[in-house]
Design a protein around this motif. Structure first.
Motif, PDB file in Angstrom:
ATOM      1  N   ALA A 122       0.828  -1.206   0.000  1.00 18.36           N
ATOM      2  CA  ALA A 122       0.000   0.000   0.000  1.00 18.36           C
ATOM      3  C   ALA A 122       0.865   1.259   0.000  1.00 18.36           C
ATOM      4  CB  ALA A 122      -0.928  -0.013   1.216  1.00 18.36           C
ATOM      5  N   VAL A 123       1.935   1.255   0.794  1.00 19.48           N
ATOM      6  CA  VAL A 123       2.827   2.424   0.807  1.00 19.48           C
ATOM      7  C   VAL A 123       3.501   2.614  -0.544  1.00 19.48           C
ATOM      8  CG1 VAL A 123       4.945   3.340   1.824  1.00 19.48           C
ATOM      9  CG2 VAL A 123       3.187   2.348   3.290  1.00 19.48           C
ATOM     10  N   ALA A 124       3.961   1.503  -1.135  1.00 17.89           N
ATOM     11  CA  ALA A 124       4.589   1.619  -2.458  1.00 17.89           C
ATOM     12  C   ALA A 124       3.596   2.093  -3.513  1.00 17.89           C
ATOM     13  CB  ALA A 124       5.181   0.263  -2.854  1.00 17.89           C
ATOM     14  N   LEU A 125       2.355   1.544  -3.448  1.00 20.91           N
ATOM     15  CA  LEU A 125       1.331   1.980  -4.407  1.00 20.91           C
ATOM     16  C   LEU A 125       1.030   3.465  -4.255  1.00 20.91           C
ATOM     17  CD1 LEU A 125      -0.793   1.162  -6.549  1.00 20.91           C
ATOM     18  CD2 LEU A 125      -2.347   0.663  -4.656  1.00 20.91           C
ATOM     19  N   TRP A 126       0.932   3.916  -2.998  1.00 20.23           N
ATOM     20  CA  TRP A 126       0.647   5.336  -2.771  1.00 20.23           C
ATOM     21  C   TRP A 126       1.824   6.223  -3.204  1.00 20.23           C
ATOM     22  CZ3 TRP A 126      -3.063   8.712  -1.732  1.00 20.23           C
ATOM     23  CH2 TRP A 126      -2.697   9.965  -1.277  1.00 20.23           C
ATOM     24  N   ARG A 127       3.051   5.786  -2.858  1.00 16.20           N
ATOM     25  CA  ARG A 127       4.202   6.638  -3.104  1.00 16.20           C
ATOM     26  C   ARG A 127       4.562   6.717  -4.590  1.00 16.20           C
ATOM     27  NH1 ARG A 127       9.051   5.229   0.652  1.00 16.20           N
ATOM     28  NH2 ARG A 127       7.507   6.021   2.150  1.00 16.20           N
ATOM     29  N   TYR A 128       4.460   5.579  -5.294  1.00 16.19           N
ATOM     30  CA  TYR A 128       4.972   5.538  -6.663  1.00 16.19           C
ATOM     31  C   TYR A 128       3.886   5.538  -7.735  1.00 16.19           C
ATOM     32  CZ  TYR A 128       9.166   4.249  -4.129  1.00 16.19           C
ATOM     33  OH  TYR A 128      10.205   4.238  -3.262  1.00 16.19           O
ATOM     34  N   VAL A 129       2.601   5.374  -7.359  1.00 16.44           N
ATOM     35  CA  VAL A 129       1.521   5.349  -8.362  1.00 16.44           C
ATOM     36  C   VAL A 129       0.482   6.420  -8.077  1.00 16.44           C
ATOM     37  CG1 VAL A 129      -0.275   3.942  -9.431  1.00 16.44           C
ATOM     38  CG2 VAL A 129       1.888   2.879  -8.778  1.00 16.44           C
ATOM     39  N   LEU A 130      -0.169   6.306  -6.903  1.00 15.91           N
ATOM     40  CA  LEU A 130      -1.320   7.182  -6.646  1.00 15.91           C
ATOM     41  C   LEU A 130      -0.892   8.633  -6.459  1.00 15.91           C
ATOM     42  CD1 LEU A 130      -3.390   4.913  -4.259  1.00 15.91           C
ATOM     43  CD2 LEU A 130      -3.677   5.245  -6.710  1.00 15.91           C
TER      44      LEU A 130
END
Length: 386
Positions: free
Chosen positions: A85-93
């Motif tokens: 979730a952190v990676a998705l938020w940091r690098y995508v969302l």
């Protein structure tokens, strides 16, 4: 020896009923309360034992697996949920959101400029140069028409209506009001006042006096027939009996407490003699030697098998690493400097080898406070056998 809570020898002002029922009530209370006290003390002891057992079960058996399970679940949640979730938020969302925000801001600025140019500016010009002048002209025309209509209404309606009100309606209404008030006063108010003064009030006073006399008689009758006997019974019978019953129950509770403690001590003595002493003796002769033997076997296995295997594995790993990557770099810094108390070039005195003192073989001593069963030989090395 006297009963606790018993009255003094002189009687102390107790009635004959109190003296007569005191001893039977206390004996009956002891007989009734003794089973209750035994059951209560047994339940308290069982509750304390159950609490201790549950606490030990929780701390020793349930809490460690639950703690390990919680740590594993926390690690799984972190690895499977938090980190993705952190990676998705940091690098995508977050980058997509910032791009969408910039695009939306640009579109908003463009739409605002179009609305201002196509709607706001023409509307302001239309209001300022067309609608406002036309509205002011219409307002002036309506003001003139309103003034003319007001003058016509004043001349044609207000003045005739005021004259009609002052000259006709007010005198007629005044005469009608005087006539109606005269008729109401002499045809309704005066007869009703006379009826109230000379008929209703005397009858009401007579009825009130009669009802008061009946109420006083009823109160005196109830007091004589109910209240006085009830107070006498309460004061002379119920209160002494209740006081004696309460004192008897308290005394019985204390006496049965002594009995219950004596029974508990007897049961504890029987448990110690029949269960604890044989269990301690059995443990000292069977369990403790087995535990010591298992501990010695584990030490032997660890010293003779596990450590050589570990050393062999480390040597093999070192050999494989040397064969694959070459020998590690040697330390070229030279030997370490001698300590300050030693002269340069002088070797220190040889250290004496450590020797272990002779340790006599361990024996299983007899547990303290536990009598040795008769007819059973003492273990070897025990001083009690001599």
């Amino acid at each position: 020896m006297t009963w606790e809570g018993a009255p003094p020898a002189g009687g102390g002002g107790d009635g004959c009923l109190t003296v007569a029922i005191r001893m039977p009530i206390r004996i009956l209370a002891v007989v009734v309360v003794l089973p209750v006290r035994l059951v209560w003390d047994a339940l308290c002891a069982a509750g304390r034992g159950l609490r201790t057992a549950l606490d030990w079960l929780w701390r020793r058996l349930l809490l460690p697996p639950l703690r390990a399970l919680g740590l594993a679940l926390a690690w799984l949640v972190k690895v499977l949920l938090v980190v993705p979730a952190v990676a998705l938020w940091r690098y995508v969302l977050a980058p997509v959101g910032r791009a969408i925000g910039l695009a939306g801001r640009a579109v908003g600025l463009a739409l605002a400029w179009l609305v201002k140019v196509l709607l706001v500016v023409p509307a302001v010009a239309l209001w300022r140069y067309v609608l406002a002048p036309a509205g002011r002209g219409i307002a002036r025309g309506l003001d003139g028409l309103g003034a003319g209509a007001a003058w016509l209404a004043r001349v044609l309606v207000a003045l005739p209506a005021g004259w009609l009100w002052r000259a006709v309606l007010v005198p007629v209404a005044t005469g009608i009001a005087i006539a109606v008030s005269f008729l109401v006063r002499w045809l309704l108010v005066a007869p009703l006042v006379a009826l109230w003064r000379y008929a209703v009030v005397p009858v009401a006073r007579a009825v009130a006096w009669l009802l008061g006399a009946l109420w006083r008689g009823l109160v005196r009758l109830v007091r004589v027939l109910l209240v006085v006997p009830a107070v006498f019974v309460w004061r002379r019978v119920v209160v002494p009996v209740a006081r004696e019953v309460a004192a008897a129950i308290g005394h019985a509770w204390r006496v049965t407490g002594y009995v219950s403690r004596a029974v508990g001590r007897g049961i504890a003595w029987l448990f110690r003699v029949l269960v604890a002493v044989p269990a301690a003796w059995l443990w000292s002769w069977t369990g403790a030697p087995l535990v010591r033997g298992a501990r010695a076997a584990w030490r032997f296995v660890k010293r003779e098998i596990v450590q050589p295997v570990r050393q062999a594995v480390a040597e093999a790993r070192r050999t494989v690493r040397t064969a694959l990557f070459g020998a590690p770099a040697r330390d070229t810094r030279g030997p370490a400097a001698p300590p300050a108390w030693q002269a340069p070039g002088a070797a220190g005195p040889p250290l004496p080898a450590k020797t272990l003192p002779d340790v006599p073989p361990q024996t299983s001593p007899e547990p303290r406070g536990v009598p040795h069963p008769p007819g059973v030989p003492h273990p070897p090395g025990d001083g009690s056998a001599r």
